[in-house]
Every structure is written in C-alpha cells, then in structure tokens.
Write a protein that holds these residues in place. Sequence first.
Motif: not given
Length: 653
Positions: A121-122, A125-126
Amino acid sequence: MSRILQRSHIAFVHDVFMAAISFPLALYLRVGDGVRFYQADNILFSAALFTLIAAASFWYFGLYRGIWRYASLNDLTRIAKAVSVAVAVLFLVLFLTTRLDWMPRSAPIIQWFLLMALLGGSRLTYRIAKDKSTARALVRQGTTRLPVLLIGAGDEAEAFIRETERSADTPFKVVGIVSLTEGRVGRNMHGVDVLATADKLEDVIKKLEMSRHGVPRRLVLTGDALRHEDNVKWVEIADRYGMTLARLPKLGDLREGLADPLQIRPVAIEDLLGRPQARLDRDRVREMIGGKRVLVTGAGGSIGSELVRQIASYGPASLTLVDAGEYNLYAIDMEMAEKFPDLPRESILGDVRDRVRIGQVFDHVAPEIVFHAAAYKHVPLVEHNPNEGILTNTLGTRNVAEACRAAGVATMVLISTDKAVNPANVMGASKRLAECYCQALETLPLDQRGPTRFVTVRFGNVLGSTGSVVPLFRRQLEAGGPLTVTHEGITRYFMTIAEAVELVLQSAELGRHGVTDGGKIFVLDMGRPVKIIDLARQMILLSGLRPGKDVEIKVTGLRPGEKLYEELFHDSEPPVPTETDGVMLASPRVVDYAEIKQVFDALEDSATNRNTHQTLELISKLVPEFQPPEIGVKSIFADTPAETANQVTGDTA
C-alpha cells in the motif's frame, strides 16, 4: 549513486518498521482488547524476532532494487515471497521454542495480509502521488502534447498509454483508440476511449476533427495492426488527412527491455507484410548449433551475413565464413570481431566454383553444419550471362555438396528460391538444378550418401537484400523519382531478411531428423503475394509524398526472363504442413543421381567453354519447364511426354 543508496536505505528502514508493528497489530486484530491479557514479554520477543527475520528476508529478495515510482506486479511478487518466508520462519521458530501455546493459530495468516497491505500500500500510494504531481507539473508548464490515434487495443497500446500518463517528457497524448475487434469498442483504457473498429477509421478521424483535439497528428499502429490485412488502406487514409504514420515497439521488445514504451517509430515497408512473421524455436536451434563447427558460404551477402549473425548468437564451437567478395567478407568479419570477440572464427576467400579450393577449406575446417548461401540471384544479369549463373548456382552447389559428402558433414542446407518453380529464366532454372542435385543425394542409400543430410529451403523475395526492389525504390525516391515498375500486374512474395534466416535455421533443425526423406523441400508459408506497384505507392506515401503528384511511377515493361507472378509450389506438389507453424514441405520431382551426375558433367564442360546454346539445351533436359524461345529440347524423361511429366511428377520448384 549515494542518493540511490540513501533512498534504498530509507525504504529499508520503512519496511523494517512496518514489519516490527505488524506482529502486535495482527494479534490485536485477532483478539481485540483481549491482547492485554497476553504477557508483554512474549509479544515483544516475538515482534523483535520477526523484525530481524523480516529484515534479512527483505534484503535477500531484493525489495530495494526497484524504484517505488515504478512499482509493478513484479515488485508485488517479490514482496509476497519475502513476507511469506519471514512469517513462515517466525512461526516455525516459535513453534519449536514455545509450541505456540499462547498464540491464536490464525495470527500468522492475519499478519501476512496485514504486512502485505502495509508494504504494498505504501508503494502504491507513493506511485499515485508522484504520477499526480507529474500531471500537475505539466499543467503548470503549459506543456502541449501531440494528439495521436492508436490502432489496436492490446497490451502494446496499454503500455504506451500508461507511460504517456506517467512521464513528464513524452510529447504525445493519446486521444482515442481504434480496435481491431468489436469486443473492446465502448470500453476505456487508462481514461482513453476505444471509439470504434478499424473499418470505421475515417469516421473516427472526422469525429475527432470536430472535437477540441482536432485531427490527430499521428496515426500509430500497434503490433496486431501491423499484421492486419487493411494496413495498406491506413497508409492512404493517413496521407489523406495529413497524418504521419508510425508504429509502437513490439511487445516482445518491451518485455525483453529492448525498447522504450514511449518510443514510436516510422513505419517501414517490412511492417506492412500483412501477416505475422514466422518465429524461430530458439531452444531447438541452439541445441543444433551450440558447440558445433559451422561453415557459411556466401557469408558476405544479404542472407549469408544475417545467417552469420544469428548463428554466432547460438554459441557454435567455431564459425567459418567463405565468400568470393573481399570487401563483403571483410565487413562481416569485422562485425563479428566487434560483437563476438571470443567466438573462434575464420574468414576465407574462396569461390564455390573452385572445387579444389572448396575441398581444401573443408579439409582444413572439418565443418559439422554447412549453410550454402553463395549464389547469383539477379534475374536479368543471369539471363544475359547464363554460363556464369550455371557455374556458380548449379555447379558451385555440386562442389559444396560433394565436399560435404567427403568431409562427413552432418547437415548441408541449400538456400533456394521461389523462382525455381516452373522457372522462366536461367536464374530460376540454375537454382532448380541445384535443388535437383541435393534431392538426388538425399535419396541415395545411406551407404552411398554417407552421414550427410541434404536440406533445401525455398522462399521468396527478401526485403532489403542487395539487388531487390526495395533498395532500388529507395534510391529512386532519393533521386526524386520516378519509381520504375516492369508491369502493373506483377506480384511477388516477400519476407524480411531476419525472417528468411530464421526459416533456414528452423528448417535445418527439422531436416537433420529426416523430415526431408525422399527429397522433400522446405517452403515458408509467405501469405499473400504483394503487387509491386502497390509496394511502390506505399513507399512513396511512407516518405510523406504523393504518388502521381510528387513522385511518378513508371511502367517499363517486363525484363528478359521475368514472370508476372512467382509460385512457391507446383500444381502437382501440394504443400504438407510440418510441426512448425509457417513451414511446409513440398515434394518436387526427384532425378536419379546417376542421370543428374552425367548431365552435370556435360554442363560443366559447356559452361566452362561458354557454349551458351549447349548449356541451355542441357538445362532443359533436367528442367523441361524451362524452354528458351530459340530451342526446343526433348525431356530426358523420354518415356513420358513433357505435359504428362509436369502433371504426374510435379515440377521443379
């Protein structure tokens, strides 16, 4: 470099932190407020242990070789492997030390999904944030992109659109897609609509013309569109609306990292063959060539030099290049020195007409596989110099074939031509005679033939080869025209040089297993023939000019020995498919070896003495379909009238 290391270190710290909090979070998600009843020492020990295991696993699986901005399915796969190993190792250790008496059995599963979400997810998102910032930057800069229309709604189109949305540097904006099938019409690809099917291309262009985008500046073809039967029409439509025609890189090139997804290229004439190009079974060819001593005659020619390039890539034990032309041999030798410096090779000046020289070469090299590409191929020149054509194409083939027998070569591959079918010219007849000789050897009993397999490969015109029509048209275009066509109705089969050589290699691999027993010949399924006058028009259009206005097309009349159309098979030799798509077998008439040897001896005498009349008579004895206007010769098949011989035995390909 230090900046990259700093970023990877930051990513590593981030992932380790996520791993550290994943264990207590998973336990909390499982038992809720009941977590306070668990011993803090157990939770802290387990979390610390998992952090260490996860750190090692993350680094081992290379999670920090990728760039977050371009996070993809491959990155997600690596994360899944690393997380799975880390979770498995943790709970194996805890089971061995504590038997997991204090922990719910579902906690590992929860932790796996939780950590996957935290790491994946990170990254997602980035990536989204970076892509949005790029789009905002383009708006702020007032960047204007060229509107393009794509033909084809497949994977190549998707990759191109995705990269145009992501990159700040691309000058293109896709304003619509035209699909090759009904199934994707009305759907959407990264915000770009699939507007219609390809047969409504003009309607789509007119509709876009009335929109805010205006007429697209470029019409871009994907791989599937390049193989579509209507691609010639699209060339004319693009010209009509003032659009530049271009193409995307092939999907295979993108997957292998050989091309930039954003790179669009001018459409070349070979892109418009209207059929998929034959593809090589590389593993089987590598098995055939790898570690073998290989010799190529005519190594400096168009086909020969491409053969050398492709063979070198498969790791032969040695590669011998033979050619009568000094400069051509020098050029391919230098290319091999640069590209394959460690490959043992030898370049030898030698003419296939010279039996003694060829024998010396074979004695010296002891080849295991021979590709015979040396030949005269220009129809009018050979027509005016028939003895030279016979000495090189026919008797030169005999010299190479007999040298193969004497040296115990495993496989000899003769490269032939569609002009050998019902030959109307000396060049075609000389190649048919070469085919006949190799067929006769192939049908000999094993104790007479020896271990050599004689494989013949027949194909049509090669785009871009020396002496072919495409380089001629290019030179005429550079000079401002006119482009010369010998007849409005003349047609030819075409393939690319790389495709022709792949066919040769694939046929050699099939032939060594006995597929050509009985004197069969390999032929490529080349699709439909192309009208030369249409080829001329397409080349003019692809140059940004207009046929008949900017550049004239002049019809000059058929040349000596030229046919209106070529054939790949005689009517009485129906094609038989092989296990390889696009490669077929023909079964032309086979001449007895004793008979052909006698005629070849006579041919050698007449051609060497430049007795043209006798040479033509002897050609006609073995190739009754070839009948020069000034002579009429009875076929050597004396007990069979010529017409019946054609129907029963098939010809001569």
